[in-house]
Scaffold this motif. Structure first.
Motif, PDB file in Angstrom:
ATOM      1  N   ALA A 186      50.152 -15.086  18.037  1.00 57.13           N
ATOM      2  CA  ALA A 186      50.518 -15.161  16.459  1.00 57.13           C
ATOM      3  C   ALA A 186      49.801 -16.265  15.645  1.00 57.13           C
ATOM      4  N   ASP A 187      49.807 -17.574  16.869  1.00 56.15           N
ATOM      5  CA  ASP A 187      49.930 -18.702  16.841  1.00 56.15           C
ATOM      6  C   ASP A 187      48.560 -18.991  16.751  1.00 56.15           C
ATOM      7  N   LYS A 188      47.638 -18.518  17.582  1.00 58.73           N
ATOM      8  CA  LYS A 188      46.309 -18.350  17.567  1.00 58.73           C
ATOM      9  C   LYS A 188      45.551 -18.588  16.538  1.00 58.73           C
ATOM     10  N   ASN A 189      45.043 -19.765  16.703  1.00 64.20           N
ATOM     11  CA  ASN A 189      43.811 -19.423  15.399  1.00 64.20           C
ATOM     12  C   ASN A 189      42.227 -19.793  15.783  1.00 64.20           C
ATOM     13  N   ILE A 190      41.841 -18.561  14.384  1.00 63.87           N
ATOM     14  CA  ILE A 190      40.985 -18.093  14.621  1.00 63.87           C
ATOM     15  C   ILE A 190      39.600 -18.243  13.828  1.00 63.87           C
ATOM     16  N   LEU A 191      38.537 -17.702  13.678  1.00 58.57           N
ATOM     17  CA  LEU A 191      37.648 -17.750  12.453  1.00 58.57           C
ATOM     18  C   LEU A 191      38.429 -16.546  12.410  1.00 58.57           C
ATOM     19  N   ARG A 192      38.496 -16.173  11.025  1.00 57.41           N
ATOM     20  CA  ARG A 192      38.938 -14.885  10.338  1.00 57.41           C
ATOM     21  C   ARG A 192      37.802 -13.660   9.762  1.00 57.41           C
ATOM     22  N   THR A 193      38.603 -12.643  10.479  1.00 61.25           N
ATOM     23  CA  THR A 193      37.564 -11.266  10.727  1.00 61.25           C
ATOM     24  C   THR A 193      37.190 -10.449   9.456  1.00 61.25           C
ATOM     25  N   HIS A 194      38.042 -10.724   8.286  1.00 62.19           N
ATOM     26  CA  HIS A 194      38.076 -10.873   7.556  1.00 62.19           C
ATOM     27  C   HIS A 194      39.516 -11.295   6.324  1.00 62.19           C
ATOM     28  N   THR A 195      38.392 -11.848   4.807  1.00 59.94           N
ATOM     29  CA  THR A 195      38.957 -11.985   3.748  1.00 59.94           C
ATOM     30  C   THR A 195      40.719 -10.957   3.325  1.00 59.94           C
ATOM     31  N   THR A 196      40.699  -9.612   4.440  1.00 61.73           N
ATOM     32  CA  THR A 196      42.346  -9.043   3.637  1.00 61.73           C
ATOM     33  C   THR A 196      43.139  -9.945   4.587  1.00 61.73           C
ATOM     34  N   ALA A 197      43.022 -11.384   5.324  1.00 61.81           N
ATOM     35  CA  ALA A 197      44.351 -12.220   5.782  1.00 61.81           C
ATOM     36  C   ALA A 197      44.912 -12.932   4.482  1.00 61.81           C
ATOM     37  N   VAL A 198      43.543 -13.335   3.554  1.00 65.77           N
ATOM     38  CA  VAL A 198      43.823 -14.236   2.506  1.00 65.77           C
ATOM     39  C   VAL A 198      44.441 -12.897   1.557  1.00 65.77           C
ATOM     40  N   SER A 199      43.618 -11.776   1.159  1.00 64.38           N
ATOM     41  CA  SER A 199      44.970 -10.628   0.447  1.00 64.38           C
ATOM     42  C   SER A 199      46.674 -10.388   0.997  1.00 64.38           C
ATOM     43  N   ALA A 200      47.013 -10.812   2.695  1.00 62.81           N
ATOM     44  CA  ALA A 200      47.841 -10.698   2.735  1.00 62.81           C
ATOM     45  C   ALA A 200      48.824 -12.256   1.905  1.00 62.81           C
ATOM     46  N   ARG A 201      48.071 -13.038   2.566  1.00 64.75           N
ATOM     47  CA  ARG A 201      48.981 -13.821   1.641  1.00 64.75           C
ATOM     48  C   ARG A 201      49.040 -14.418   0.313  1.00 64.75           C
ATOM     49  N   CYS A 202      48.059 -13.429  -0.167  1.00 63.84           N
ATOM     50  CA  CYS A 202      48.609 -13.490  -1.916  1.00 63.84           C
ATOM     51  C   CYS A 202      49.867 -12.387  -2.295  1.00 63.84           C
ATOM     52  N   LEU A 203      49.836 -11.402  -1.593  1.00 62.11           N
ATOM     53  CA  LEU A 203      50.278 -10.428  -1.620  1.00 62.11           C
ATOM     54  C   LEU A 203      51.645 -11.070  -1.216  1.00 62.11           C
ATOM     55  N   HIS A 204      51.847 -11.596  -0.064  1.00 65.76           N
ATOM     56  CA  HIS A 204      52.993 -11.834   0.281  1.00 65.76           C
ATOM     57  C   HIS A 204      53.964 -13.069  -1.145  1.00 65.76           C
ATOM     58  N   LYS A 205      52.842 -13.796  -1.630  1.00 66.78           N
ATOM     59  CA  LYS A 205      52.946 -14.973  -2.478  1.00 66.78           C
ATOM     60  C   LYS A 205      53.673 -13.857  -3.286  1.00 66.78           C
ATOM     61  N   LEU A 206      52.866 -12.879  -3.934  1.00 65.34           N
ATOM     62  CA  LEU A 206      53.180 -12.470  -4.817  1.00 65.34           C
ATOM     63  C   LEU A 206      54.822 -11.249  -4.473  1.00 65.34           C
ATOM     64  N   ALA A 207      55.005 -11.118  -3.227  1.00 70.14           N
ATOM     65  CA  ALA A 207      56.570 -10.411  -3.694  1.00 70.14           C
ATOM     66  C   ALA A 207      57.386 -11.864  -3.598  1.00 70.14           C
ATOM     67  N   GLN A 208      57.463 -12.491  -2.766  1.00 68.38           N
ATOM     68  CA  GLN A 208      58.407 -13.820  -3.344  1.00 68.38           C
ATOM     69  C   GLN A 208      58.597 -13.750  -4.688  1.00 68.38           C
ATOM     70  N   ASP A 209      57.539 -14.490  -5.336  1.00 64.79           N
ATOM     71  CA  ASP A 209      57.845 -14.876  -6.499  1.00 64.79           C
ATOM     72  C   ASP A 209      58.662 -13.896  -7.697  1.00 64.79           C
ATOM     73  N   GLY A 210      58.591 -12.815  -7.000  1.00 66.33           N
ATOM     74  CA  GLY A 210      58.767 -11.883  -7.983  1.00 66.33           C
ATOM     75  C   GLY A 210      57.979 -10.728  -8.142  1.00 66.33           C
ATOM     76  N   PHE A 211      58.068  -9.253  -7.714  1.00 68.20           N
ATOM     77  CA  PHE A 211      56.820  -8.216  -8.387  1.00 68.20           C
ATOM     78  C   PHE A 211      56.441  -8.241  -9.265  1.00 68.20           C
ATOM     79  N   ARG A 212      54.625  -8.338 -10.083  1.00 68.66           N
ATOM     80  CA  ARG A 212      54.697  -8.028 -10.094  1.00 68.66           C
ATOM     81  C   ARG A 212      53.076  -7.240 -10.721  1.00 68.66           C
ATOM     82  N   PRO A 213      52.509  -6.059 -11.127  1.00 67.38           N
ATOM     83  CA  PRO A 213      51.481  -5.409 -11.244  1.00 67.38           C
ATOM     84  C   PRO A 213      50.540  -6.607 -11.534  1.00 67.38           C
TER      85      PRO A 213
END
Lengths: 330, 644
Positions: A142-169
């Motif tokens: 999991a720690d291996k770095n890559i050149l991202r294969t999709h921007t869904t990686a960023v969506s995952a970061r943003c959704l994680h942050k959203l959940a951590q900050d307190g979900f809102r639509p």
């Protein structure tokens, strides 16, 4: 015929001197040979065709109320690019022949440890009603770095942050470059642009996803859509999107979509009744169709001929529909 | 014939969000339609595939496929060689190439696809797979695993199929499925390797052992003389197919090997079976063994083989259990169908899909998806997940199957009432303002690659790599993708070199990200948004790019106005080999270097085949996002969301 004692030269152009001394009166000017297309090309600057189309997609998302995600990180860790999306580690897409791995920087420095634990557990034994993937999950992978294969990686970061900050639509979008270590040919490159839209709210349904897609693609001039069962490791249900293309006059695949798996959402800390629907497509393909470009290298990259940037028409996406607005206001 | 369409395999690469390429299965059309009990038109069959979720990718013939293969056009699978005479003598039988979802291993063969479609169409129920003990009270076959195997390939599972009737087509399909499984779930035999044997040629109990390669000797498949395992490693170095698997055993002190009670070698996994136990058209009793480094996958693979071919057994859909005694002495029975029951809530399913299907109707729909379902008294569904549906992990998988059987295109669509406002990332908005300004100034935009060769990023622009200034790719597929650019310069110079005939002056710009090493970021690198401006003519135009710099400072507000009027930056003369001596400077702001401008050095111009002098400006845009009096707090949000 006009008769004169001496041969007179007919002026070709009206000049400042002629205005000043009014010598233009009584002059016979040379006849113009007007030829359409033979005008002097104005000098000036130009924006790139692909980025014109990008601009229209951005405006479409903004009009629909989407917030842009920050995608300015090409180097991504395997964790965010694959593991948070519950893509198992022994998976073909994580192969060296599909993904660019990094020599420098080779490994990520850190990741949110509590989240890593929850992701690991989901891969290994499941939970929250899932049996998981039943294999031994490795942190080093999991720690291996890559050149991202999709921007869904960023969506995952943003959704994680959203959940951590307190979900809102939320509604998010991004359009940026992704990298695939695959064979290149006339229509495929090692890097291209992915367009992604994500909606996150309680009780979203597949019917909602179909509705949003109708709304989105209508902005691009496609109003007839059909959906086909597909498979993505991180969405279930998954659908391939087909549209009747008004220019090509045939049905073509225009994108991929689905609802993120609970195995992805729950370790992030999303409430159980929150669903996330998402879709994606490439920027290059609609651009090539719209501008009639056959070889992707004529659109993108150093070898592109500058003349084609200069002569590239407006991107009319976005101008196409709005019929309802027209009807409503005229 | 249908109009030409982009092959699914190609399309899935266009749609960036589809992360997997779909495996392809080559089916004999006539054999397929015979199994489906109907002669479809191509369009009808295409439609059926669309509804179910597979794709008729290509229609071809055996002859066409083989000539393509021999013509060195690389096929994605290597089964063509194996499938000898699948069809009629002249190879003109129609072949349907079907793309299947990557998680449906049961669909990797004719038997699996035809069964799935028949169940989908309601023509037959899902098979119930079961274990049937050996006849006449005979003991079960036994496979005893020795501890040494733990060093190299720690798991083994087995099954027996009795009374199989093979014909050429079934035999070819049997071989093809093993190949497909090897390529897909088995991850090129590294995770699981399958061996199949004619049970009548060998005698149990069987042992799974590991020995030094020189100590293993047998006649392998397709050979007539004996080889040691060590000798085979050498021999197969030139075998087009098997050379790819040698690395799995390379360097191991012991190699895995299967013996029968008479010390006949059944197989040397994952390389090759023994010739002695080879399956032929006359074989009726089959022993299947799967050795593995991943037990779960081994079970799935074994189940897939059994599920597909037990329909030809004496007792339909039955397999004979085998006792496997593992290295610890524990006895387990295989195949382990791992049949589970999932309690599914119709309310959950309706809610996820956005439909209102009665529980009873849902059960009927699921039965068509090879998920036999019964209605519980309390209105919930008891869904049986058979061995062929190892893709079912969660209730959401069941929901998808309900949706597919119902028909995605029958779902009423709705617009979700999600109230949000649109917004842009400030850096992106800002970049677009800069781009538009550059175009208004008369410059043409270029868009170049982020990946480039190491030379282009360093040597050719007279820069040195200290090992920590650019992101380097570990597995570049060619020279052009060795490094992620740490400057926009080489891309724009390449564009210049490729457009030598363009009218002068050349006025180009690019706004884009470069990648820099940054130990403070969670991944160790970050993007940096830059502007590169290039001017080229018979004269260098140094004052032109300087003028652009001044203009950018004015429009971004960095240059003060009114009483605070200043240029917005300071100049510090520089001395980089990339630029001409005495004709270059750093752009400084708040004592930080935010850019450089200068005349490109002739050595660099030569590397890029450029004949006219060039001046460039490369400017860091991020420091200009926030200027005094115009703060944008969201820069920190940018940091937070993208980087932990």
């Amino acid at each position: 015929p006009s008769f004169a004692l001496e041969r007179k030269k007919h002026p070709a152009d009206l000049t400042r001197e002629m205005l000043h001394d009014r010598s233009w009166r009584g002059e016979t000017f040379k006849a113009y040979n007007l030829v359409p297309g033979a005008g002097a090309m104005p000098s000036g600057g130009h924006v790139h065709p692909l980025l014109k189309v990008r601009q229209q997609f951005r405006e479409t998302f903004l009009q629909l109320g989407f917030a842009e995600m920050p995608t300015n990180n090409f180097v991504e860790s395997g964790f965010w690019n694959f593991d948070t999306l519950i893509q198992p580690q022994m998976h073909p897409a994580r192969d060296a022949h599909d993904t660019f791995f990094m020599k420098t920087p080779s490994h990520a420095n850190r990741a949110p440890e509590d989240y890593v634990e929850r992701v690991k557990t989901m891969h290994e034994v499941g939970g929250h009603g899932s049996i998981g993937h039943q294999y031994a999950w490795k942190r080093a992978e999991a720690d291996k770095n890559i050149l991202r294969t999709h921007t869904t990686a960023v969506s995952a970061r943003c959704l994680h942050k959203l959940a951590q900050d307190g979900f809102r639509p939320a509604k998010y979008f991004s359009i940026d470059r992704v990298f695939r270590n695959e064979a290149v040919d006339r229509t495929h490159l090692a890097e291209f642009h992915q367009v992604e839209g994500v909606i996150c709210d309680r009780n979203l349904t597949l019917g909602d996803l179909i509705g949003v897609l109708h709304q989105f693609f209508a902005r691009l001039g496609m109003t007839q859509l059909r959906f086909k069962p597909a498979f993505n490791p991180y969405t279930e249900p998954s659908m391939e999107i087909f549209a009747y293309h008004p220019m090509l006059k045939k049905w073509v695949e225009v994108g991929n979509s689905g609802m993120f798996r609970p195995e992805m959402m729950l370790p992030m800390g999303m409430p159980e009744d929150v669903n996330v629907i998402a879709w994606g497509l490439s920027l290059e393909r609609p651009t090539m169709i719209m501008y009639g470009i056959d070889n992707i290298r004529d659109l993108f990259g150093s070898k592109m001929q500058l003349g084609s940037v200069k002569n590239n028409p407006f991107c009319r996406l976005g101008l196409i529909e709005q019929a309802e607005t027209v009807r409503a206001t005229q | 014939a249908l109009p030409p369409r982009t092959p699914a395999r190609q399309r899935s690469r266009d749609d960036a969000s589809c992360a997997v390429v779909m495996p392809t299965v080559n089916l004999n059309r006539d054999r397929l339609f015979a199994a489906l009990g109907k002669q479809y038109t191509e369009r009808e069959f295409d439609e059926l595939c669309f509804e179910f979720g597979i794709e008729l990718d290509e229609v071809t013939s055996e002859k066409e496929m083989n000539s393509k293969f021999l013509g060195k056009e690389k096929e994605e699978d290597d089964t063509t060689m194996e499938t000898a005479g699948e069809t009629g003598a002249d190879g003109s039988d129609v072949i349907y190439k079907i793309d299947i979802p990557a998680n449906r291993y049961d669909l990797l063969c004719h038997e699996g696809i035809s069964k799935a479609l028949n169940v989908f169409l309601g023509r037959c129920p899902t098979p119930t797979f079961r274990l049937v003990e050996p006849v006449n009270g005979a003991p079960r076959q036994k496979m005893i695993q020795k501890p040494e195997t733990l060093l190299v390939r720690p798991f083994i599972v087995c099954a027996v199929l009795r009374g199989i009737k093979f014909d050429q087509a079934r035999y070819d399909s049997f071989i093809d499925l093993q190949d497909k499984l090897h390529q897909n779930i088995c991850r090129k035999r590294t995770l699981v390797a399958i061996g199949t044997h004619d049970l009548s040629t060998v005698t149990g109990p069987f042992t799974y052992e590991a020995h030094a390669p020189e100590d293993i000797e047998f006649v392998p498949l397709k050979q007539s003389e004996k080889f040691t395992a060590a000798g085979l490693m050498e021999h197969y170095k030139t075998d087009q197919k098997l050379k790819h698997f040698l690395h799995i055993l390379e360097g191991s002190a012991v190699f895995p090997v299967l013996y029968d009670a008479n010390r006949v070698v059944l197989s040397l996994p994952p390389l090759i079976n023994g010739a002695h136990s080879a399956i032929s058209l006359e074989t009726t009793d089959v022993l299947i063994e799967c050795t593995a480094t991943d037990l779960n996958k081994a079970k799935i693979v074994l189940n897939t083989m059994v599920a597909a071919f037990s329909q030809y057994s004496a007792t339909e859909f039955a397999a004979e259990p085998v006792d496997v005694v593992d290295a610890m002495g524990q006895s387990k029975t295989y195949p382990d169908f791992m049949t589970r029951f999932v309690e599914a809530d119709p309310a959950y399913i309706n809610k996820r899909i956005g439909v209102n299907i009665e529980a009873r109707d849902m059960a009927t729909l699921l039965c068509r998806m090879q998920l036999p379902t019964k209605l519980n008294a309390d209105g919930t569904l008891r869904v049986e997940v058979p061995p062929i549906r190892s893709d079912v992990l969660h209730q959401c998988d069941i929901a998808e199957d309900v949706a597919i059987a119902h028909g995605y295109n029958n779902i009423e669509w709705t617009i979700p009432p999600v109230n949000t406002v649109g917004s842009q990332q400030p850096l992106n908005h800002f970049s677009d303002l800069v781009r538009n300004e550059m175009a208004m100034l008369g410059f043409s935009e270029v868009l170049t690659w982020i990946l480039c060769s190491h030379d282009d990023n360093f040597k050719n622009v007279s820069r040195t790599d200290d090992g920590n200034c650019a992101a380097i790719v570990a597995n570049p597929s060619g020279l052009d993708v060795q490094v992620a650019r740490s400057s926009l310069l080489q891309g724009v110079l390449k564009a210049m070199g490729a457009n030598k005939d363009a009218p002068t002056p050349s006025k180009l710009f690019e706004v884009g990200d470069v990648v820099l090493i940054d130990g403070t970021k969670d991944v160790g690198a970050r993007n940096s948004r830059r502007l590169l401006v290039l001017f080229s003519d018979k004269k260098s135009g140094f004052e032109v790019v300087h003028g652009v710099l001044d203009r950018i400072m004015v429009v971004t507000g960095a240059a003060g106005t009114g009483g605070m009027k200043n240029a917005g930056y300071e100049v510090v003369e520089s001395d980089e080999p990339t630029y001409f001596p005495g004709r270059q400077a750093y752009v400084m702001r708040d004592n930080k270097k935010i850019g450089v401008f200068g005349i490109v050095h002739p050595d660099v111009l030569q590397k890029f085949d450029i004949v006219n002098p060039c001046s460039i400006l490369e400017l860091d845009l991020e420091p200009l996002l926030e200027v005094e009096g115009v703060s944008l707090a969201s820069t920190s949000l940018l940091e937070q969301a993208a980087h932990i």
